[in-house]
Write a protein that holds these residues in place. Structure first.
Motif, PDB file in Angstrom:
ATOM      1  N   SER A   1       0.802  -1.233   0.000  1.00 38.09           N
ATOM      2  CA  SER A   1       0.000   0.000   0.000  1.00 38.09           C
ATOM      3  C   SER A   1       0.827   1.272   0.000  1.00 38.09           C
ATOM      4  O   SER A   1       0.353   2.333  -0.391  1.00 38.09           O
ATOM      5  N   GLY A   2       2.068   1.183   0.484  1.00 41.01           N
ATOM      6  CA  GLY A   2       2.875   2.397   0.629  1.00 41.01           C
ATOM      7  C   GLY A   2       2.726   3.042   1.985  1.00 41.01           C
ATOM      8  O   GLY A   2       3.305   4.096   2.244  1.00 41.01           O
ATOM      9  N   LEU A   3       1.953   2.443   2.870  1.00 35.64           N
ATOM     10  CA  LEU A   3       1.834   2.917   4.242  1.00 35.64           C
ATOM     11  C   LEU A   3       2.789   2.139   5.136  1.00 35.64           C
ATOM     12  O   LEU A   3       2.989   0.938   4.950  1.00 35.64           O
ATOM     13  N   SER A   4       3.373   2.797   6.101  1.00 36.25           N
ATOM     14  CA  SER A   4       4.247   2.091   7.030  1.00 36.25           C
ATOM     15  C   SER A   4       3.407   1.263   8.004  1.00 36.25           C
ATOM     16  O   SER A   4       2.190   1.465   8.144  1.00 36.25           O
ATOM     17  N   ILE A   5       4.068   0.342   8.696  1.00 33.46           N
ATOM     18  CA  ILE A   5       3.363  -0.481   9.677  1.00 33.46           C
ATOM     19  C   ILE A   5       2.794   0.389  10.787  1.00 33.46           C
ATOM     20  O   ILE A   5       1.659   0.217  11.222  1.00 33.46           O
ATOM     21  N   SER A   6       3.594   1.375  11.231  1.00 34.63           N
ATOM     22  CA  SER A   6       3.100   2.255  12.294  1.00 34.63           C
ATOM     23  C   SER A   6       1.910   3.078  11.809  1.00 34.63           C
ATOM     24  O   SER A   6       0.973   3.351  12.585  1.00 34.63           O
ATOM     25  N   ALA A   7       1.909   3.481  10.519  1.00 37.37           N
ATOM     26  CA  ALA A   7       0.775   4.227   9.982  1.00 37.37           C
ATOM     27  C   ALA A   7      -0.476   3.359   9.935  1.00 37.37           C
ATOM     28  O   ALA A   7      -1.575   3.817  10.257  1.00 37.37           O
ATOM     29  N   LEU A   8      -0.317   2.086   9.551  1.00 40.77           N
ATOM     30  CA  LEU A   8      -1.465   1.179   9.531  1.00 40.77           C
ATOM     31  C   LEU A   8      -2.038   1.006  10.935  1.00 40.77           C
ATOM     32  O   LEU A   8      -3.264   0.978  11.121  1.00 40.77           O
ATOM     33  N   ARG A   9      -1.166   0.906  11.917  1.00 42.27           N
ATOM     34  CA  ARG A   9      -1.652   0.785  13.293  1.00 42.27           C
ATOM     35  C   ARG A   9      -2.381   2.055  13.721  1.00 42.27           C
ATOM     36  O   ARG A   9      -3.412   2.002  14.389  1.00 42.27           O
ATOM     37  N   PHE A  10      -1.825   3.213  13.322  1.00 41.53           N
ATOM     38  CA  PHE A  10      -2.467   4.487  13.682  1.00 41.53           C
ATOM     39  C   PHE A  10      -3.855   4.589  13.055  1.00 41.53           C
ATOM     40  O   PHE A  10      -4.826   4.950  13.731  1.00 41.53           O
ATOM     41  N   TYR A  11      -3.949   4.281  11.761  1.00 43.51           N
ATOM     42  CA  TYR A  11      -5.242   4.417  11.090  1.00 43.51           C
ATOM     43  C   TYR A  11      -6.248   3.371  11.575  1.00 43.51           C
ATOM     44  O   TYR A  11      -7.462   3.602  11.509  1.00 43.51           O
ATOM     45  N   ASP A  12      -5.760   2.252  12.068  1.00 49.62           N
ATOM     46  CA  ASP A  12      -6.665   1.290  12.707  1.00 49.62           C
ATOM     47  C   ASP A  12      -7.225   1.895  13.986  1.00 49.62           C
ATOM     48  O   ASP A  12      -8.437   1.900  14.216  1.00 49.62           O
ATOM     49  N   GLY A  13      -6.329   2.432  14.830  1.00 46.86           N
ATOM     50  CA  GLY A  13      -6.778   3.029  16.087  1.00 46.86           C
ATOM     51  C   GLY A  13      -7.704   4.214  15.881  1.00 46.86           C
ATOM     52  O   GLY A  13      -8.584   4.466  16.704  1.00 46.86           O
ATOM     53  N   ALA A  14      -7.513   4.958  14.759  1.00 48.14           N
ATOM     54  CA  ALA A  14      -8.357   6.116  14.473  1.00 48.14           C
ATOM     55  C   ALA A  14      -9.674   5.722  13.826  1.00 48.14           C
ATOM     56  O   ALA A  14     -10.525   6.588  13.585  1.00 48.14           O
ATOM     57  N   GLY A  15      -9.844   4.437  13.531  1.00 43.90           N
ATOM     58  CA  GLY A  15     -11.080   3.979  12.920  1.00 43.90           C
ATOM     59  C   GLY A  15     -11.193   4.284  11.444  1.00 43.90           C
ATOM     60  O   GLY A  15     -12.289   4.258  10.885  1.00 43.90           O
ATOM     61  N   VAL A  16     -10.067   4.581  10.778  1.00 42.39           N
ATOM     62  CA  VAL A  16     -10.083   4.930   9.358  1.00 42.39           C
ATOM     63  C   VAL A  16      -9.937   3.690   8.484  1.00 42.39           C
ATOM     64  O   VAL A  16     -10.639   3.531   7.481  1.00 42.39           O
ATOM     65  N   LEU A  17      -9.045   2.790   8.865  1.00 42.62           N
ATOM     66  CA  LEU A  17      -8.810   1.578   8.076  1.00 42.62           C
ATOM     67  C   LEU A  17      -8.595   0.423   9.049  1.00 42.62           C
ATOM     68  O   LEU A  17      -7.466   0.179   9.490  1.00 42.62           O
ATOM     69  N   ALA A  18      -9.661  -0.265   9.387  1.00 42.89           N
ATOM     70  CA  ALA A  18      -9.579  -1.380  10.325  1.00 42.89           C
ATOM     71  C   ALA A  18      -9.147  -2.639   9.587  1.00 42.89           C
ATOM     72  O   ALA A  18      -9.554  -2.877   8.447  1.00 42.89           O
ATOM     73  N   PRO A  19      -8.311  -3.467  10.194  1.00 41.80           N
ATOM     74  CA  PRO A  19      -7.923  -4.730   9.551  1.00 41.80           C
ATOM     75  C   PRO A  19      -9.104  -5.680   9.454  1.00 41.80           C
ATOM     76  O   PRO A  19     -10.105  -5.542  10.167  1.00 41.80           O
ATOM     77  N   ALA A  20      -8.976  -6.652   8.570  1.00 41.77           N
ATOM     78  CA  ALA A  20     -10.043  -7.645   8.438  1.00 41.77           C
ATOM     79  C   ALA A  20     -10.069  -8.602   9.612  1.00 41.77           C
ATOM     80  O   ALA A  20     -11.118  -9.137   9.974  1.00 41.77           O
ATOM     81  N   SER A  21      -8.890  -8.778  10.235  1.00 42.75           N
ATOM     82  CA  SER A  21      -8.811  -9.750  11.328  1.00 42.75           C
ATOM     83  C   SER A  21      -7.717  -9.320  12.294  1.00 42.75           C
ATOM     84  O   SER A  21      -6.666  -8.825  11.866  1.00 42.75           O
ATOM     85  N   VAL A  22      -7.980  -9.510  13.576  1.00 41.65           N
ATOM     86  CA  VAL A  22      -6.973  -9.267  14.607  1.00 41.65           C
ATOM     87  C   VAL A  22      -6.903 -10.507  15.491  1.00 41.65           C
ATOM     88  O   VAL A  22      -7.917 -10.948  16.052  1.00 41.65           O
ATOM     89  N   ASP A  23      -5.730 -11.097  15.581  1.00 45.15           N
ATOM     90  CA  ASP A  23      -5.560 -12.295  16.400  1.00 45.15           C
ATOM     91  C   ASP A  23      -5.820 -11.928  17.861  1.00 45.15           C
ATOM     92  O   ASP A  23      -5.145 -11.038  18.406  1.00 45.15           O
ATOM     93  N   PRO A  24      -6.778 -12.567  18.531  1.00 47.09           N
ATOM     94  CA  PRO A  24      -7.099 -12.193  19.923  1.00 47.09           C
ATOM     95  C   PRO A  24      -5.969 -12.461  20.891  1.00 47.09           C
ATOM     96  O   PRO A  24      -5.883 -11.819  21.937  1.00 47.09           O
ATOM     97  N   GLY A  25      -5.102 -13.383  20.542  1.00 46.07           N
ATOM     98  CA  GLY A  25      -4.006 -13.705  21.452  1.00 46.07           C
ATOM     99  C   GLY A  25      -2.803 -12.802  21.262  1.00 46.07           C
ATOM    100  O   GLY A  25      -2.218 -12.311  22.226  1.00 46.07           O
ATOM    101  N   THR A  26      -2.408 -12.589  20.013  1.00 48.32           N
ATOM    102  CA  THR A  26      -1.181 -11.833  19.727  1.00 48.32           C
ATOM    103  C   THR A  26      -1.454 -10.399  19.302  1.00 48.32           C
ATOM    104  O   THR A  26      -0.537  -9.574  19.298  1.00 48.32           O
ATOM    105  N   GLY A  27      -2.677 -10.080  18.910  1.00 52.24           N
ATOM    106  CA  GLY A  27      -2.992  -8.747  18.407  1.00 52.24           C
ATOM    107  C   GLY A  27      -2.520  -8.511  16.985  1.00 52.24           C
ATOM    108  O   GLY A  27      -2.567  -7.380  16.491  1.00 52.24           O
ATOM    109  N   TYR A  28      -2.096  -9.607  16.302  1.00 53.46           N
ATOM    110  CA  TYR A  28      -1.574  -9.453  14.948  1.00 53.46           C
ATOM    111  C   TYR A  28      -2.712  -9.119  13.984  1.00 53.46           C
ATOM    112  O   TYR A  28      -3.767  -9.762  13.999  1.00 53.46           O
ATOM    113  N   ARG A  29      -2.469  -8.099  13.134  1.00 55.77           N
ATOM    114  CA  ARG A  29      -3.491  -7.611  12.207  1.00 55.77           C
ATOM    115  C   ARG A  29      -3.313  -8.240  10.832  1.00 55.77           C
ATOM    116  O   ARG A  29      -2.185  -8.374  10.340  1.00 55.77           O
TER     117      ARG A  29
END
Length: 400
Positions: A39-67
């Motif tokens: 996508s051209g977004l950094s990993i930290s940017a993807l995490r930020f936009y997830d937290g901001a509710g802009v681009l949520a991942p399709a799946s988040v591992d409940p144990g590890t939090g992996y997106r």
């Protein structure tokens, strides 16, 4: 095993023991690192936009939090990366992502509004850079005496009086910029040049020396320059009433003006005047500048009659009344307040100016006709005499 993810709204088909997850419909799920590369977004940017509710991942591992992200989220992620590169605010990025598939015209309006903000920010940056050039080219008072040689030139008294009147209004009064609190006098061979500026406007005027009196003293090139306080300028102007020739002496320790048997002297300012040549090159010229001939009295009347908008300058908090000068394709000039919308037929040039400063410039030009040079909303406005281009003033634009 099938599971609905509440955050993304996607239905996932989980394949136990498999490295790759499949989203409902057969699409592949991408790990956050893979999504970042694609996508051209950094990993930290993807995490930020997830937290901001802009681009949520399709799946988040409940144990590890992996997106993990669905492949069909890639276009939105790439669009987000582009909007991020042009500095669009987060709230507007969210709106673009919401509207991109349903209302393209609304997306276009959001992009246009952001581009206008960028252009206005660039205009502000240009004005601030011009101010910083003044500060950078004006040195602190020198502890060592100047070695600038003395120069002397005799000029027609009436012409010197007109030159003083053409620049005196532009001298600065800011105690924080003492180098701008006077008028710069420069003898260049057989020409006397006067310059004054308060960083929002600049005025320049020239007087040719009397051909019977060559420049005396000074360097071999006949060049001498000093900046003198306005008190000396005003006292010298008072002597220039009879039309007699005036002899000006410029030295590093003293300056003087003699008219017949009357004389006024003064002490040069110990501040270096900014490099006005560079400022002039920045502020004037250009093949696309519009040149409009107008009657001074008529323009003054229109400026006085038209409403203005009060604008507060960002750098010093000063309030000024702003008028807008607009020139259409037929070179017709109109005056309107700063908050007036553009005419149905867009003008070729539209620029906001400090009305008081423009009226001062008209006073300096005197009666008759003048030439206005305009070059868009972020380039300075030049005011020139129609029959004499040796005297002119430059006004910095005001954002409208």
């Amino acid at each position: 095993m099938r599971r609905a993810d509440r955050r993304s709204g996607l239905t996932l088909d989980l394949v136990e023991g498999a490295e790759c997850l499949l989203v409902d419909g057969g699409g592949r799920l991408l790990g956050i690192g893979e999504m970042a590369r694609a996508s051209g977004l950094s990993i930290s940017a993807l995490r930020f936009y997830d937290g901001a509710g802009v681009l949520a991942p399709a799946s988040v591992d409940p144990g590890t939090g992996y997106r993990r992200y669905a492949e069909r989220q890639l276009p939105a992620a790439r669009l987000l990366a582009g909007l991020r590169r042009i500095g669009m605010p987060l709230a507007e990025i969210t709106r673009v992502l919401e509207l991109r598939g349903s209302d393209p015209s609304a997306v276009s309006r959001l992009l246009d509004a952001h581009l206008r903000r960028l252009e206005e920010g660039l205009a502000d940056a240009r004005r601030e850079a011009a101010r910083l050039r003044v500060l950078c080219t004006a040195a602190e008072p020198s502890a060592e005496p100047s070695t600038e040689p003395e120069g002397r030139l005799t000029v027609p008294g009436r012409e010197l009086a007109a030159a003083v009147d053409a620049v005196r209004f532009a001298a600065g009064a800011d105690p924080g910029l003492p180098m701008l609190g006077g008028v710069h006098f420069e003898i260049d061979r057989d020409v006397l040049r006067l310059v004054a500026t308060d960083r929002y406007r600049m005025a320049v005027s020239e007087v040719a020396g009397d051909p019977d009196h060559r420049c005396e003293g000074g360097a071999a090139s006949g060049h001498s320059r000093v900046t003198v306080p306005v008190s000396f300028v005003d006292a010298a102007r008072a002597l220039l009433t009879g039309g007699w020739p005036a002899t000006l002496t410029l030295g590093s320790a003293a300056v003087g003006l003699r008219v017949r048997d009357r004389r006024v002297t003064g002490t040069p300012m110990q501040h270096d005047f900014p490099d006005y040549h560079r400022l002039l090159r920045t502020a004037t010229g250009g093949p696309d500048r519009r040149r409009v001939t107008v009657d001074v009295a008529g323009l003054r009347e229109r400026l006085t009659a038209a409403e203005t908008r009060t604008v507060v300058r960002a750098d010093d908090g000063a309030r000024c009344a702003v008028s807008v000068l607009a020139v259409d394709a037929t070179n017709r000039l109109t005056v309107s307040p700063a908050d007036a919308p553009a005419a149905p037929t867009d003008p070729v040039v539209r620029v906001g100016v400090n009305r008081e400063f423009l009226l001062d410039a008209l006073d300096a030009v005197g009666p008759g006709q003048l030439v206005l040079e305009l070059d868009g909303p972020i380039r300075p406005l030049a005011v020139r005499r129609l029959d004499d281009d040796r005297a002119f003033s430059i006004l910095m634009p005001v954002r409208v």
